[in-house]
Scaffold this motif. Sequence first.
Motif, mmCIF file in Angstrom:
data_model
loop_
_atom_site.group_PDB
_atom_site.id
_atom_site.type_symbol
_atom_site.label_atom_id
_atom_site.label_comp_id
_atom_site.label_asym_id
_atom_site.label_seq_id
_atom_site.Cartn_x
_atom_site.Cartn_y
_atom_site.Cartn_z
ATOM 1 N N LYS A 95 0.667 -1.219 0.053
ATOM 2 C CA LYS A 95 0.631 0.063 -0.197
ATOM 3 C C LYS A 95 0.837 1.233 -0.050
ATOM 4 C CE LYS A 95 -4.232 -2.238 2.223
ATOM 5 N NZ LYS A 95 -4.031 -1.930 3.732
ATOM 6 N N SER A 96 2.021 1.198 0.087
ATOM 7 C CA SER A 96 2.865 2.391 0.751
ATOM 8 C C SER A 96 3.458 3.167 -0.753
ATOM 9 C CB SER A 96 4.145 1.959 0.815
ATOM 10 O OG SER A 96 5.199 1.543 -0.375
ATOM 11 N N GLY A 97 3.062 2.291 -1.937
ATOM 12 C CA GLY A 97 2.538 3.331 -3.224
ATOM 13 C C GLY A 97 4.601 3.760 -4.072
ATOM 14 N N ARG A 98 4.614 3.157 -3.032
ATOM 15 C CA ARG A 98 6.759 3.063 -3.510
ATOM 16 C C ARG A 98 6.591 1.966 -4.124
ATOM 17 N NH1 ARG A 98 9.818 5.600 0.254
ATOM 18 N NH2 ARG A 98 8.746 6.756 1.985
ATOM 19 N N ASN A 99 7.866 2.688 -4.823
ATOM 20 C CA ASN A 99 9.158 1.994 -6.433
ATOM 21 C C ASN A 99 9.649 1.277 -5.813
ATOM 22 O OD1 ASN A 99 8.467 1.319 -9.015
ATOM 23 N ND2 ASN A 99 8.534 3.822 -10.261
ATOM 24 N N TRP A 100 9.337 0.024 -5.314
ATOM 25 C CA TRP A 100 11.062 -0.511 -5.019
ATOM 26 C C TRP A 100 11.877 -0.661 -5.692
ATOM 27 C CZ3 TRP A 100 11.032 0.371 -0.039
ATOM 28 C CH2 TRP A 100 8.805 0.192 0.805
ATOM 29 N N GLU A 101 13.216 -1.240 -5.341
ATOM 30 C CA GLU A 101 13.946 -1.314 -6.585
ATOM 31 C C GLU A 101 13.448 -3.087 -6.276
ATOM 32 O OE1 GLU A 101 18.088 -1.109 -5.492
ATOM 33 O OE2 GLU A 101 19.008 -2.364 -6.850
ATOM 34 N N HIS A 102 13.301 -4.501 -5.507
ATOM 35 C CA HIS A 102 12.846 -5.102 -5.242
ATOM 36 C C HIS A 102 11.634 -5.257 -5.235
ATOM 37 C CE1 HIS A 102 16.789 -6.287 -5.025
ATOM 38 N NE2 HIS A 102 17.413 -5.469 -4.384
ATOM 39 N N PRO A 103 10.103 -5.270 -5.644
ATOM 40 C CA PRO A 103 9.169 -5.907 -6.009
ATOM 41 C C PRO A 103 8.640 -6.524 -4.759
ATOM 42 C CG PRO A 103 9.279 -5.685 -8.382
ATOM 43 C CD PRO A 103 10.686 -5.620 -7.892
ATOM 44 N N VAL A 104 7.724 -6.250 -4.373
ATOM 45 C CA VAL A 104 7.679 -7.768 -3.230
ATOM 46 C C VAL A 104 6.145 -7.986 -3.020
ATOM 47 C CG1 VAL A 104 6.963 -5.792 -1.273
ATOM 48 C CG2 VAL A 104 8.303 -7.775 -0.564
ATOM 49 N N ALA A 105 6.281 -9.310 -2.320
ATOM 50 C CA ALA A 105 4.482 -10.044 -2.938
ATOM 51 C C ALA A 105 4.794 -10.653 -1.745
ATOM 52 C CB ALA A 105 4.280 -10.690 -3.591
ATOM 53 N N TRP A 106 3.728 -11.203 -0.812
ATOM 54 C CA TRP A 106 2.867 -12.052 0.358
ATOM 55 C C TRP A 106 4.128 -13.555 -0.392
ATOM 56 C CZ3 TRP A 106 2.859 -16.682 2.352
ATOM 57 C CH2 TRP A 106 2.608 -17.028 3.504
ATOM 58 N N GLY A 107 5.241 -13.842 0.836
ATOM 59 C CA GLY A 107 6.382 -15.360 0.655
ATOM 60 C C GLY A 107 7.333 -14.865 -0.225
ATOM 61 N N ASP A 108 7.540 -13.090 -0.392
ATOM 62 C CA ASP A 108 8.948 -13.360 -1.032
ATOM 63 C C ASP A 108 9.348 -12.249 0.814
ATOM 64 O OD1 ASP A 108 8.509 -12.973 -3.346
ATOM 65 O OD2 ASP A 108 7.964 -11.337 -3.475
ATOM 66 N N ASN A 109 11.184 -12.647 0.525
ATOM 67 C CA ASN A 109 12.253 -12.595 1.679
ATOM 68 C C ASN A 109 11.880 -11.062 1.867
ATOM 69 O OD1 ASN A 109 13.386 -13.667 3.683
ATOM 70 N ND2 ASN A 109 15.141 -14.512 1.646
ATOM 71 N N LEU A 110 12.155 -10.241 2.882
ATOM 72 C CA LEU A 110 12.218 -8.718 2.784
ATOM 73 C C LEU A 110 13.712 -7.953 2.351
ATOM 74 C CD1 LEU A 110 10.509 -7.968 6.222
ATOM 75 C CD2 LEU A 110 8.854 -8.110 3.544
ATOM 76 N N GLN A 111 13.821 -7.194 1.312
ATOM 77 C CA GLN A 111 15.061 -6.710 1.427
ATOM 78 C C GLN A 111 15.022 -5.008 2.186
ATOM 79 O OE1 GLN A 111 16.606 -7.801 -0.784
ATOM 80 N NE2 GLN A 111 15.231 -9.272 -1.236
ATOM 81 N N SER A 112 16.792 -5.283 2.472
ATOM 82 C CA SER A 112 16.479 -4.378 3.071
ATOM 83 C C SER A 112 15.718 -3.168 3.095
ATOM 84 C CB SER A 112 18.238 -3.637 3.092
ATOM 85 O OG SER A 112 18.492 -2.469 3.864
ATOM 86 N N GLU A 113 15.808 -2.134 1.626
ATOM 87 C CA GLU A 113 15.012 -1.484 1.311
ATOM 88 C C GLU A 113 13.157 -1.239 2.008
ATOM 89 O OE1 GLU A 113 13.290 -0.807 -2.713
ATOM 90 O OE2 GLU A 113 13.623 -3.111 -3.130
ATOM 91 N N HIS A 114 13.092 -2.903 2.672
ATOM 92 C CA HIS A 114 11.491 -2.475 2.899
ATOM 93 C C HIS A 114 12.246 -2.656 4.440
ATOM 94 C CE1 HIS A 114 11.233 -5.525 -1.286
ATOM 95 N NE2 HIS A 114 11.133 -4.509 -1.235
ATOM 96 N N GLU A 115 12.640 -3.507 5.005
ATOM 97 C CA GLU A 115 12.785 -3.149 6.013
ATOM 98 C C GLU A 115 13.304 -2.001 6.686
ATOM 99 O OE1 GLU A 115 15.108 -8.026 6.624
ATOM 100 O OE2 GLU A 115 16.642 -5.760 7.301
ATOM 101 N N ARG A 116 13.928 -1.066 6.021
ATOM 102 C CA ARG A 116 14.266 0.279 6.438
ATOM 103 C C ARG A 116 13.163 1.359 6.532
ATOM 104 N NH1 ARG A 116 20.569 2.426 5.523
ATOM 105 N NH2 ARG A 116 19.152 3.974 6.749
ATOM 106 N N PHE A 117 12.426 0.737 5.603
ATOM 107 C CA PHE A 117 11.010 1.167 5.573
ATOM 108 C C PHE A 117 9.817 1.243 6.412
ATOM 109 C CE2 PHE A 117 6.246 1.862 4.177
ATOM 110 C CZ PHE A 117 5.930 2.766 3.619
#
Length: 462
Positions: A318-340
């Motif tokens: 829902k954040s509306g961010r343009n992630w370098e690594h798009p994320v969906a249920w089942g994916d590992n959280l990347q550093s950019e997601h953790e920091r967000f």
Amino acid sequence: MQRTLVKDAHASAEPRDSILLQGWVRTRRDAKAFSFIELNDGSCLKGMQIIVPDTLPGYAALMHRAATGASVEARGRLVASQGAGQKWEVVAEHFAIVGDADATYPLQKKGHSLEFLREIAHLRPRSNLFGAVFRVRSRLAYAVHRFFQERGFHYVHTPIITASDCEGAGEMFRVSTLDAANPPRDAAGAVDFVRDFFGRQSFLTVSGQLEGETFACALSNIYTFGPTFRAENSNTSRHAAEFWMIEPEAAFLDLFGNMDLAEAFVKHLVRDAREHCAEDLEFFSKFVDKQLAARLDFVLERPFQRCSYTEAIEILEKSGRNWEHPVAWGDNLQSEHERFLAEEHFKCPVTVYNYPRTLKPFYMKVNDDGKTVRAMDLLVPGIGEIIGGSQREERLDVLLEAMRAHNLNEKDYWWYADLRRYGTVPHSGFGLGFERMLMFVTGVANIRDVIPFARTPGSAEF
Ligand code: 4AD
Ligand code: MG
């Protein structure tokens, strides 16, 4: 005469007729009838100003040799200082050079880059920044033991050399007694690791957890604190091939109790550093990270947030961010997601729990949904993951099934399964990366700068 440390001299309540200081020259400034020498002995951030009068025998020759980096000793009177920022100074009655340092001494008063200082890892503890970092490191190591000992946890020394890959990530350094030039080979010509150390393949440990569990299932509450090794070739500011980890493990503790323990532990370390390393932390706030003091206050004042992995994914989507690594249920959280999550959404340390089973090692307890496990990661602003932990699977049948799903050989883990065969109990634990904790407390941004001799790709000169 007994040596006084600079720290204790600064803390003196009254002047002293006679005091002996020993240390290294930080700077020297020559005035008309005397020289000012800043002597530093590493006991605290501030050096002591020594006033050497030109009436001392051999004054000119002595001052010529009292260059930055030389080791010296000064005996004299501790008197009130006229200078700003210091209560005391020493008027020398005796001054001697212990060891010279010539003009090639690489540490000068001017600020050096961190990259340059990494290349002189053997001298960088003499700088203000690294003196402070390593004093805090020492103090926090002590605080780790205090925290657990005061809560009745027993310190267990788990092995460095091991046959098990706790995290199952295949990031182990091999320990071998094989003759590399002439290894034994099996009939097909492949290297015969069966004849390796202990008659089987051996590695440097990635975690003391599995062995720690055996002691928690006997002494109830235990912790480990030692070096761990990961052969991941990731060249980031948060990963080292050799790092120190603290791993508590507690019997009869569930996932939420584990989160409470982790939160109390992190807060204890922050509070301890605040209390016992105030001067060094002030230095970091001024020169390393201007937000540091506010961030540490904030951590102490509020409860950490908690959210399930599923909620975290919703927040990220829902954040509306343009992630370098798009994320969906089942994916590992990347550093950019953790920091967000920690920095922008919760603006606070947050524990994410109940991760998909496919993302986590075999030993975590499976939830009733069959899809998630009782994992927890503590994410903090500025760094991301600082703690990883879980409630462990205590049901033998479910554990054996998980081993098969992870392609592990049941026979290799017979002793681990035994803990479930004989008096199994719910139990939980976690691992805190000591260097990441130090980065959090000091504001230092690179893991290479909070460990005495960093073991990162391309850095094993020391
Ligand atoms: O999340 P990790 O891999 O968890 C374990 O090893 C569990 N066995 C711990 C347990 O439950 N007893 O690692 C735990 C922590 C991470 O959160 C991170 O802080 C740190 O160890 N860490 C590293 N620190 C520096 N360099 C690396 N390569 C690291 N890998 C993990
Ligand atoms: Mg982890």
